[in-house]
Design an enzyme around this catalytic site. Sequence first.
Site, PDB file in Angstrom:
ATOM      1  N   GLY A  16     -33.972  44.097  39.997  1.00 28.88           N
ATOM      2  CA  GLY A  16     -34.336  44.089  41.407  1.00 28.88           C
ATOM      3  C   GLY A  16     -35.838  44.044  41.587  1.00 28.88           C
ATOM      4  N   GLY A  20     -39.338  44.786  47.355  1.00 29.39           N
ATOM      5  CA  GLY A  20     -39.275  46.190  47.744  1.00 29.39           C
ATOM      6  C   GLY A  20     -39.601  47.193  46.669  1.00 29.39           C
ATOM      7  N   TYR A 167     -21.427  51.389  50.352  1.00 25.94           N
ATOM      8  CA  TYR A 167     -22.748  51.684  49.788  1.00 25.94           C
ATOM      9  C   TYR A 167     -22.823  53.142  49.348  1.00 25.94           C
ATOM     10  CZ  TYR A 167     -27.888  51.856  49.623  1.00 25.94           C
ATOM     11  OH  TYR A 167     -29.204  52.024  49.240  1.00 25.94           O
ATOM     12  N   ILE A 200     -36.796  53.843  53.288  1.00 27.40           N
ATOM     13  CA  ILE A 200     -38.031  53.290  52.736  1.00 27.40           C
ATOM     14  C   ILE A 200     -38.261  51.922  53.372  1.00 27.40           C
ATOM     15  CG2 ILE A 200     -39.254  52.639  50.626  1.00 27.40           C
ATOM     16  CD1 ILE A 200     -38.465  55.611  50.697  1.00 27.40           C
TER      17      ILE A 200
HETATM   18  C1  LIG Z   1     -27.628  61.065  64.251  1.00 30.42           C
HETATM   19  C2  LIG Z   1     -28.281  60.271  63.147  1.00 30.42           C
HETATM   20  C3  LIG Z   1     -27.691  60.644  61.794  1.00 30.42           C
HETATM   21  C4  LIG Z   1     -28.371  59.828  60.708  1.00 30.42           C
HETATM   22  C5  LIG Z   1     -27.849  60.162  59.327  1.00 30.42           C
HETATM   23  C6  LIG Z   1     -28.460  59.210  58.290  1.00 30.42           C
HETATM   24  C7  LIG Z   1     -28.208  59.727  56.907  1.00 30.42           C
HETATM   25  C8  LIG Z   1     -28.537  58.768  55.776  1.00 30.42           C
HETATM   26  C9  LIG Z   1     -29.782  57.962  55.929  1.00 30.42           C
HETATM   27  C10 LIG Z   1     -29.778  56.837  54.921  1.00 30.42           C
HETATM   28  C11 LIG Z   1     -31.136  56.614  54.299  1.00 30.42           C
HETATM   29  C12 LIG Z   1     -31.050  55.767  53.069  1.00 30.42           C
HETATM   30  C13 LIG Z   1     -30.723  54.327  53.374  1.00 30.42           C
HETATM   31  C14 LIG Z   1     -30.942  53.500  52.133  1.00 30.42           C
HETATM   32  O1  LIG Z   1     -29.985  53.720  51.154  1.00 30.42           O
HETATM   33  C15 LIG Z   1     -31.102  52.025  52.398  1.00 30.42           C
HETATM   34  C16 LIG Z   1     -30.027  51.483  53.241  1.00 30.42           C
HETATM   35  O2  LIG Z   1     -28.861  51.637  52.988  1.00 30.42           O
HETATM   36  S1  LIG Z   1     -30.599  50.652  54.615  1.00 30.42           S
HETATM   37  C17 LIG Z   1     -29.109  50.372  55.516  1.00 30.42           C
HETATM   38  C18 LIG Z   1     -28.635  51.637  56.220  1.00 30.42           C
HETATM   39  N1  LIG Z   1     -27.517  51.299  57.064  1.00 30.42           N
HETATM   40  C19 LIG Z   1     -27.157  51.999  58.148  1.00 30.42           C
HETATM   41  O3  LIG Z   1     -27.705  53.051  58.438  1.00 30.42           O
HETATM   42  C20 LIG Z   1     -26.066  51.421  58.983  1.00 30.42           C
HETATM   43  C21 LIG Z   1     -26.667  51.029  60.297  1.00 30.42           C
HETATM   44  N2  LIG Z   1     -25.639  50.534  61.237  1.00 30.42           N
HETATM   45  C22 LIG Z   1     -25.341  49.225  61.342  1.00 30.42           C
HETATM   46  O4  LIG Z   1     -25.822  48.398  60.590  1.00 30.42           O
HETATM   47  C23 LIG Z   1     -24.357  48.845  62.432  1.00 30.42           C
HETATM   48  O5  LIG Z   1     -24.256  49.939  63.314  1.00 30.42           O
HETATM   49  C24 LIG Z   1     -22.967  48.518  61.914  1.00 30.42           C
HETATM   50  C25 LIG Z   1     -22.438  49.602  61.013  1.00 30.42           C
HETATM   51  C26 LIG Z   1     -23.023  47.181  61.140  1.00 30.42           C
HETATM   52  C27 LIG Z   1     -22.013  48.383  63.109  1.00 30.42           C
HETATM   53  O6  LIG Z   1     -22.605  47.496  64.044  1.00 30.42           O
HETATM   54  P1  LIG Z   1     -21.997  47.411  65.516  1.00 30.42           P
HETATM   55  O7  LIG Z   1     -22.823  46.409  66.251  1.00 30.42           O
HETATM   56  O8  LIG Z   1     -20.529  47.251  65.434  1.00 30.42           O
HETATM   57  O9  LIG Z   1     -22.253  48.871  66.161  1.00 30.42           O
HETATM   58  P2  LIG Z   1     -23.652  49.428  66.668  1.00 30.42           P
HETATM   59  O10 LIG Z   1     -24.756  49.039  65.756  1.00 30.42           O
HETATM   60  O11 LIG Z   1     -23.771  49.121  68.115  1.00 30.42           O
HETATM   61  O12 LIG Z   1     -23.415  51.016  66.485  1.00 30.42           O
HETATM   62  C28 LIG Z   1     -22.423  51.677  67.278  1.00 30.42           C
HETATM   63  C29 LIG Z   1     -22.892  53.103  67.443  1.00 30.42           C
HETATM   64  O13 LIG Z   1     -22.948  53.742  66.152  1.00 30.42           O
HETATM   65  C30 LIG Z   1     -24.267  54.213  65.921  1.00 30.42           C
HETATM   66  N3  LIG Z   1     -24.609  54.094  64.516  1.00 30.42           N
HETATM   67  C31 LIG Z   1     -24.429  53.008  63.734  1.00 30.42           C
HETATM   68  N4  LIG Z   1     -24.874  53.247  62.501  1.00 30.42           N
HETATM   69  C32 LIG Z   1     -25.352  54.506  62.478  1.00 30.42           C
HETATM   70  C33 LIG Z   1     -25.955  55.344  61.479  1.00 30.42           C
HETATM   71  N5  LIG Z   1     -26.160  54.896  60.240  1.00 30.42           N
HETATM   72  N6  LIG Z   1     -26.329  56.577  61.798  1.00 30.42           N
HETATM   73  C34 LIG Z   1     -26.121  57.027  63.077  1.00 30.42           C
HETATM   74  N7  LIG Z   1     -25.564  56.323  64.078  1.00 30.42           N
HETATM   75  C35 LIG Z   1     -25.180  55.057  63.768  1.00 30.42           C
HETATM   76  C36 LIG Z   1     -25.153  53.346  66.775  1.00 30.42           C
HETATM   77  O14 LIG Z   1     -26.388  54.000  66.989  1.00 30.42           O
HETATM   78  C37 LIG Z   1     -24.299  53.194  68.009  1.00 30.42           C
HETATM   79  O15 LIG Z   1     -24.431  54.399  68.745  1.00 30.42           O
HETATM   80  P3  LIG Z   1     -24.171  54.420  70.342  1.00 30.42           P
HETATM   81  O16 LIG Z   1     -22.686  54.224  70.497  1.00 30.42           O
HETATM   82  O17 LIG Z   1     -24.647  55.756  70.766  1.00 30.42           O
HETATM   83  O18 LIG Z   1     -24.972  53.282  70.913  1.00 30.42           O
HETATM   84  N1  LIG Z   2     -35.029  50.689  51.093  1.00 23.65           N
HETATM   85  C1  LIG Z   2     -34.452  51.864  51.203  1.00 23.65           C
HETATM   86  O1  LIG Z   2     -34.563  52.564  52.225  1.00 23.65           O
HETATM   87  C2  LIG Z   2     -33.630  52.404  50.073  1.00 23.65           C
HETATM   88  C3  LIG Z   2     -33.250  53.738  50.128  1.00 23.65           C
HETATM   89  C4  LIG Z   2     -32.452  54.256  49.107  1.00 23.65           C
HETATM   90  C5  LIG Z   2     -32.102  53.464  48.032  1.00 23.65           C
HETATM   91  N2  LIG Z   2     -32.498  52.184  47.999  1.00 23.65           N
HETATM   92  C6  LIG Z   2     -32.103  51.386  46.843  1.00 23.65           C
HETATM   93  O2  LIG Z   2     -33.290  50.919  46.187  1.00 23.65           O
HETATM   94  C7  LIG Z   2     -32.999  49.695  45.505  1.00 23.65           C
HETATM   95  C8  LIG Z   2     -34.006  48.643  45.930  1.00 23.65           C
HETATM   96  O3  LIG Z   2     -33.831  48.459  47.311  1.00 23.65           O
HETATM   97  P1  LIG Z   2     -34.943  47.731  48.209  1.00 23.65           P
HETATM   98  O4  LIG Z   2     -35.038  48.494  49.475  1.00 23.65           O
HETATM   99  O5  LIG Z   2     -36.149  47.462  47.388  1.00 23.65           O
HETATM  100  O6  LIG Z   2     -34.176  46.369  48.523  1.00 23.65           O
HETATM  101  P2  LIG Z   2     -34.647  44.856  48.503  1.00 23.65           P
HETATM  102  O7  LIG Z   2     -33.560  44.122  49.181  1.00 23.65           O
HETATM  103  O8  LIG Z   2     -36.041  44.736  48.973  1.00 23.65           O
HETATM  104  O9  LIG Z   2     -34.647  44.492  46.933  1.00 23.65           O
HETATM  105  C9  LIG Z   2     -33.453  44.404  46.218  1.00 23.65           C
HETATM  106  C10 LIG Z   2     -33.664  43.401  45.088  1.00 23.65           C
HETATM  107  O10 LIG Z   2     -32.491  43.359  44.290  1.00 23.65           O
HETATM  108  C11 LIG Z   2     -32.184  42.010  44.006  1.00 23.65           C
HETATM  109  N3  LIG Z   2     -30.749  41.867  43.738  1.00 23.65           N
HETATM  110  C12 LIG Z   2     -29.737  41.912  44.644  1.00 23.65           C
HETATM  111  N4  LIG Z   2     -28.559  41.696  44.045  1.00 23.65           N
HETATM  112  C13 LIG Z   2     -28.824  41.490  42.726  1.00 23.65           C
HETATM  113  C14 LIG Z   2     -28.016  41.209  41.599  1.00 23.65           C
HETATM  114  N5  LIG Z   2     -26.694  41.058  41.713  1.00 23.65           N
HETATM  115  N6  LIG Z   2     -28.626  41.057  40.395  1.00 23.65           N
HETATM  116  C15 LIG Z   2     -29.976  41.179  40.280  1.00 23.65           C
HETATM  117  N7  LIG Z   2     -30.806  41.453  41.314  1.00 23.65           N
HETATM  118  C16 LIG Z   2     -30.214  41.611  42.522  1.00 23.65           C
HETATM  119  C17 LIG Z   2     -32.611  41.233  45.238  1.00 23.65           C
HETATM  120  O11 LIG Z   2     -32.817  39.866  44.935  1.00 23.65           O
HETATM  121  C18 LIG Z   2     -33.887  41.973  45.616  1.00 23.65           C
HETATM  122  O12 LIG Z   2     -35.020  41.389  45.010  1.00 23.65           O
HETATM  123  C19 LIG Z   2     -31.559  49.344  45.873  1.00 23.65           C
HETATM  124  O13 LIG Z   2     -30.694  49.779  44.853  1.00 23.65           O
HETATM  125  C20 LIG Z   2     -31.299  50.157  47.142  1.00 23.65           C
HETATM  126  O14 LIG Z   2     -29.931  50.446  47.322  1.00 23.65           O
HETATM  127  C21 LIG Z   2     -33.241  51.610  48.981  1.00 23.65           C
END
Ligand SMILES: CCCCCCCCCCCCC[C@@H](O)CC(=O)SCCNC(=O)CCNC(=O)[C@H](O)C(C)(C)COP(=O)(O)OP(=O)(O)OC[C@H]1O[C@@H](n2cnc3c(N)ncnc32)[C@H](O)[C@@H]1OP(=O)(O)O
Ligand SMILES: NC(=O)c1ccc[n+]([C@@H]2O[C@H](COP(=O)([O-])OP(=O)(O)OC[C@H]3O[C@@H](n4cnc5c(N)ncnc54)[C@H](O)[C@@H]3O)[C@@H](O)[C@H]2O)c1
EC number: 1.1.1.n12
Length: 259
Positions: A16, A20, A167, A200
Amino acid sequence: MASQLRLRSALALVTGAGSGIGRAVSVRLAREGATVAACDLDRAAACETVCLLGGQGSEEAAPGGAHAAFQADVSEAGAVRCLLEQVQAWFSRPPSVVVSCAGITRDEFLLRMSEDDWDRVIAVNLKGIFLVTQAAAQALVSSGCHGSIINISSITGKVGNMGQTNYAASKAGVIGLTQTAARELGRHGIRCNSVLPGFITTPMTQKVPQQVLDKVIGMIPMGHMGDPEDVADVVAFLASEDSGYITGASVEVTGGLFM
Ligand SMILES: CCCCCCCCCCCCC[C@@H](O)CC(=O)SCCNC(=O)CCNC(=O)[C@H](O)C(C)(C)COP(=O)(O)OP(=O)(O)OC[C@H]1O[C@@H](n2cnc3c(N)ncnc32)[C@H](O)[C@@H]1OP(=O)(O)O
Ligand SMILES: NC(=O)c1ccc[n+]([C@@H]2O[C@H](COP(=O)([O-])OP(=O)(O)OC[C@H]3O[C@@H](n4cnc5c(N)ncnc54)[C@H](O)[C@@H]3O)[C@@H](O)[C@H]2O)c1
């Protein structure tokens, strides 16, 4: 944190590495003297990272160049075997530091999540780390080398997160996999640790709805999202002998979120 050349003799494989956290880790390890094998699904992105390292290396460069870029899909067993073979052929040794950053999200609520979204996230985030950890450990054990394996999990693996059943399961699995590997590999001088970042600022989090980000940032005691370099700081420590008696640990880099 002042950089030190505490990794001057290390060969570090970073997956990766093209974006990022993986890119920040590659830059930091190189700055501390490591030779970096930067691997990514996106070959061009991996090459861009190598250019940032000031290395002459890329796959086109002469073998054994300062740093080198490699392309592999970590979810594919054959690709990972080939990756470790290529790295050892290129540098004439196994990587003594292995940092698995490759990861994806396919977020959806449980009630709507597709089987494919589940399968792909598990394949990359969990099976990918299994394959890389196994191949790297096999290379180290067969060559009698010590090493440090660092797997990037997530705070989501500890507390869950709405929209991330796939996830969160993958990241919780990474913690259990790493703890078990630590138990099995300690006798071989191989340490295995997990890093659990919070939110992040990377391309991965740019896909999160702003409403959600606003909610979560309000819960972070330090009041802001972290930078990839914040994670790289911890990875560099775990890669070095400064963490020589640490294995099986899960180190949270979250600004205090869910302490
Ligand atoms: C009260 C807040 C609690 C927060 C707890 C967080 C704990 C963990 C934090 C994670 C940090 C590490 C992350 C890291 O590993 C890297 C990533 O994984 S980045 C990606 C993180 N992904 C998410 O957080 C999911 C975000 N949500 C979405 O992408 C969409 O909501 C989706 C699930 C695709 C659904 O989309 P859709 O359009 O169908 O619904 P809405 O977006 O309109 O959401 C509906 C309502 O749900 C609430 N919501 C959605 N996701 C979250 C969430 N993760 N935490 C809290 N609330 C969430 C959204 O706000 C809407 O609320 P409302 O009905 O009041 O408008
Ligand atoms: N960004 C955050 O908030 C966050 C928080 C917690 C954990 N993480 C973890 O940190 C790691 C890096 O995340 P990031 O935020 O830098 O994401 P990013 O999307 O910027 O980078 C991810 C990288 O992984 C590569 N990748 C995806 N699938 C792959 C595969 N099958 N084989 C080889 N490479 C592949 C992508 O090409 C990309 O360059 C991930 O494991 C993610 O789950 C991210």
